[in-house]
Design a protein around this motif. Structure first.
Motif, PDB file in Angstrom:
ATOM      1  N   LEU A 125       0.806  -1.221   0.000  1.00  0.00           N
ATOM      2  CA  LEU A 125       0.000   0.000   0.000  1.00  0.00           C
ATOM      3  C   LEU A 125       0.846   1.281   0.000  1.00  0.00           C
ATOM      4  CD1 LEU A 125      -2.955   0.404  -0.343  1.00  0.00           C
ATOM      5  CD2 LEU A 125      -3.230   0.505   2.134  1.00  0.00           C
ATOM      6  N   PRO A 126       1.900   1.388   0.817  1.00  0.00           N
ATOM      7  CA  PRO A 126       2.735   2.598   0.715  1.00  0.00           C
ATOM      8  C   PRO A 126       3.398   2.735  -0.654  1.00  0.00           C
ATOM      9  CG  PRO A 126       3.152   1.452   2.781  1.00  0.00           C
ATOM     10  CD  PRO A 126       2.323   0.530   1.940  1.00  0.00           C
ATOM     11  N   VAL A 127       3.788   1.599  -1.263  1.00  0.00           N
ATOM     12  CA  VAL A 127       4.383   1.647  -2.599  1.00  0.00           C
ATOM     13  C   VAL A 127       3.344   2.117  -3.612  1.00  0.00           C
ATOM     14  CG1 VAL A 127       5.581   0.331  -4.384  1.00  0.00           C
ATOM     15  CG2 VAL A 127       5.958  -0.227  -1.976  1.00  0.00           C
ATOM     16  N   ALA A 128       2.107   1.628  -3.461  1.00  0.00           N
ATOM     17  CA  ALA A 128       1.025   2.043  -4.353  1.00  0.00           C
ATOM     18  C   ALA A 128       0.767   3.541  -4.232  1.00  0.00           C
ATOM     19  CB  ALA A 128      -0.251   1.262  -4.029  1.00  0.00           C
ATOM     20  N   VAL A 129       0.909   4.081  -3.031  1.00  0.00           N
ATOM     21  CA  VAL A 129       0.742   5.528  -2.832  1.00  0.00           C
ATOM     22  C   VAL A 129       1.822   6.289  -3.593  1.00  0.00           C
ATOM     23  CG1 VAL A 129       0.944   7.380  -1.125  1.00  0.00           C
ATOM     24  CG2 VAL A 129      -0.480   5.393  -0.647  1.00  0.00           C
ATOM     25  N   GLY A 130       3.062   5.797  -3.526  1.00  0.00           N
ATOM     26  CA  GLY A 130       4.138   6.442  -4.264  1.00  0.00           C
ATOM     27  C   GLY A 130       3.902   6.410  -5.766  1.00  0.00           C
ATOM     28  N   VAL A 131       3.434   5.266  -6.266  1.00  0.00           N
ATOM     29  CA  VAL A 131       3.135   5.153  -7.693  1.00  0.00           C
ATOM     30  C   VAL A 131       1.967   6.070  -8.056  1.00  0.00           C
ATOM     31  CG1 VAL A 131       2.255   3.585  -9.474  1.00  0.00           C
ATOM     32  CG2 VAL A 131       4.090   2.834  -7.934  1.00  0.00           C
ATOM     33  N   GLY A 154      -4.480  -4.640  10.207  1.00  0.00           N
ATOM     34  CA  GLY A 154      -3.731  -4.637  11.462  1.00  0.00           C
ATOM     35  C   GLY A 154      -2.343  -4.047  11.307  1.00  0.00           C
ATOM     36  N   GLU A 155      -1.987  -3.642  10.091  1.00  0.00           N
ATOM     37  CA  GLU A 155      -0.662  -3.079   9.823  1.00  0.00           C
ATOM     38  C   GLU A 155      -0.723  -1.554   9.828  1.00  0.00           C
ATOM     39  OE1 GLU A 155       2.107  -4.706   9.524  1.00  0.00           O
ATOM     40  OE2 GLU A 155       1.262  -6.737   9.523  1.00  0.00           O
ATOM     41  N   GLY A 156       0.194  -0.939  10.537  1.00  0.00           N
ATOM     42  CA  GLY A 156       0.220   0.513  10.636  1.00  0.00           C
ATOM     43  C   GLY A 156       0.456   1.211   9.311  1.00  0.00           C
ATOM     44  N   SER A 157       1.158   0.540   8.405  1.00  0.00           N
ATOM     45  CA  SER A 157       1.459   1.166   7.117  1.00  0.00           C
ATOM     46  C   SER A 157       0.198   1.462   6.310  1.00  0.00           C
ATOM     47  CB  SER A 157       2.388   0.261   6.296  1.00  0.00           C
ATOM     48  OG  SER A 157       1.791  -1.006   6.069  1.00  0.00           O
ATOM     49  N   VAL A 158      -0.885   0.702   6.560  1.00  0.00           N
ATOM     50  CA  VAL A 158      -2.154   0.947   5.869  1.00  0.00           C
ATOM     51  C   VAL A 158      -2.651   2.357   6.171  1.00  0.00           C
ATOM     52  CG1 VAL A 158      -4.599   0.294   5.755  1.00  0.00           C
ATOM     53  CG2 VAL A 158      -2.824  -1.470   5.775  1.00  0.00           C
ATOM     54  N   TYR A 159      -2.560   2.758   7.419  1.00  0.00           N
ATOM     55  CA  TYR A 159      -3.099   4.047   7.845  1.00  0.00           C
ATOM     56  C   TYR A 159      -2.191   5.199   7.421  1.00  0.00           C
ATOM     57  CZ  TYR A 159      -5.796   0.622  10.214  1.00  0.00           C
ATOM     58  OH  TYR A 159      -6.580  -0.473  10.452  1.00  0.00           O
ATOM     59  N   GLU A 160      -0.901   4.974   7.443  1.00  0.00           N
ATOM     60  CA  GLU A 160       0.017   5.994   6.929  1.00  0.00           C
ATOM     61  C   GLU A 160      -0.246   6.233   5.443  1.00  0.00           C
ATOM     62  OE1 GLU A 160       3.620   4.025   7.911  1.00  0.00           O
ATOM     63  OE2 GLU A 160       3.758   4.891   9.922  1.00  0.00           O
ATOM     64  N   ALA A 161      -0.478   5.133   4.711  1.00  0.00           N
ATOM     65  CA  ALA A 161      -0.722   5.240   3.275  1.00  0.00           C
ATOM     66  C   ALA A 161      -2.036   5.964   2.991  1.00  0.00           C
ATOM     67  CB  ALA A 161      -0.737   3.842   2.649  1.00  0.00           C
TER      68      ALA A 161
END
Length: 308
Positions: A125-131, A154-161
């Motif tokens: 998801l964070p990579v998808a945000v960058g793309v 349950g992963e924090g990176s989801v919310y950052e993204a």
């Protein structure tokens, strides 16, 4: 969120042959993988999308060639719905000549054109945000589509993204395949609140899908995906679905009742009942096709990888 069985819902009113072909290609591909594992012809592990095949088939028709797709550990259906290359994917999984990534990606880590998958939950998801940020700057109306599961929340990176995607108004489509269980943990025992509520916390549009009817799904999603493209904003689409097979190969920890409920909600029987003659014909054709592909790929020499 409780997932209820689709048994008793009316059969789909209409479905194109090409959609049935693609859904049944995925179904037979996944069945073949389980058989190949049982026969000792495939090593490692694999996660089938049995019961969820209709989701990427419905979504992929709304995506364009310039769109990026980010998949996960249960991603064979995502790839086949987009590209249909069963030969290349099976060769990749079996490490045979003609493999998509020379046999080094295996079942979970595929890179092909604008398709990328990973077995690490929340990584894509964070990579998808960058793309998506790059796509927005290009201004060509393309989007990044990321498939994730209910357990990935349950992963924090989801919310950052999601926070960045909403703040920066990025063309990001998040497709959530909520099958009610994260590996062996029921979603209800590990997630407080709802996915809709979590999306709302960031002001992100959320849409819930409870049907397996391809035409209905596309009719509902088309304007949302247009919104992602034209207004450059993220959208979360949550499918209430069922995992008809095990988490990975044979490790199904669900109770007999839970398994029966999941299988009762499977799209396969509903489509077979709604279009009996056409379904039976296409089902047989795709089953025979996958069997031929499996035999042909298994006979190939091992793939080689020149790392220079």
């Amino acid at each position: 969120m409780a997932l209820t069985s689709a048994l008793g819902r009316p059969a789909p009113h209409g479905v194109a042959d090409e959609d049935l072909e693609r859904m049944l290609l995925i179904r037979h591909f996944e069945r073949a993988l389980l058989r190949l594992f049982e026969e000792g012809l495939v090593n490692g592990t694999t996660h089938t999308c049995l019961g969820q095949e209709y989701i990427p088939v419905a979504v992929s028709a709304l995506l364009g060639e310039q769109d990026f797709v980010f998949s996960n550990h249960r991603g064979h259906g995502h790839f086949l719905a987009r590209y249909g290359d069963a030969h290349g994917l099976l060769a990749e999984i079996m490490g045979r000549e003609g493999a998509l990534c020379n046999g080094v990606g295996g079942s979970q880590h595929i890179y092909h054109r604008r398709f990328l998958s990973t077995g690490v939950q929340g990584e894509s998801l964070p990579v998808a945000v960058g793309v998506a940020l790059r796509l927005k700057r290009l201004g060509q109306g393309a989007l990044a589509c990321a498939y994730i599961g209910d357990g990935t929340w349950g992963e924090g990176s989801v919310y950052e993204a999601l926070n960045m995607a909403q703040l920066w108004r990025l063309p990001l489509l998040v497709v959530v395949e909520n099958n009610g269980i994260a590996q062996s943990t029921p979603t209800a025992t590990q997630m407080a609140g709802t996915i809709a509520g979590r999306a709302a916390a960031f002001g992100v549009i959320h849409h819930h899908v409870a049907t397996t009817d391809i035409d209905v799904i596309r009719g509902d999603l088309a304007p949302l995906i247009t919104c992602v493209r034209e207004e450059s904003r993220p959208v979360v689409v949550e499918f209430a679905t069922h995992r008809a097979g095990p988490h990975s190969k044979g490790d199904d920890t669900r109770s007999p009742g839970e398994i029966a409920l999941a299988r009762a909600g499977d799209w396969y029987d509903r489509y077979a009942a709604g279009h009996p003659e056409r379904f039976a014909r296409i089902d047989a054709e795709q089953g025979e096709l996958v069997a031929r592909i499996a035999d042909e790929v298994a006979a190939r020499p091992p793939s080689s990888w020149d790392r220079r």
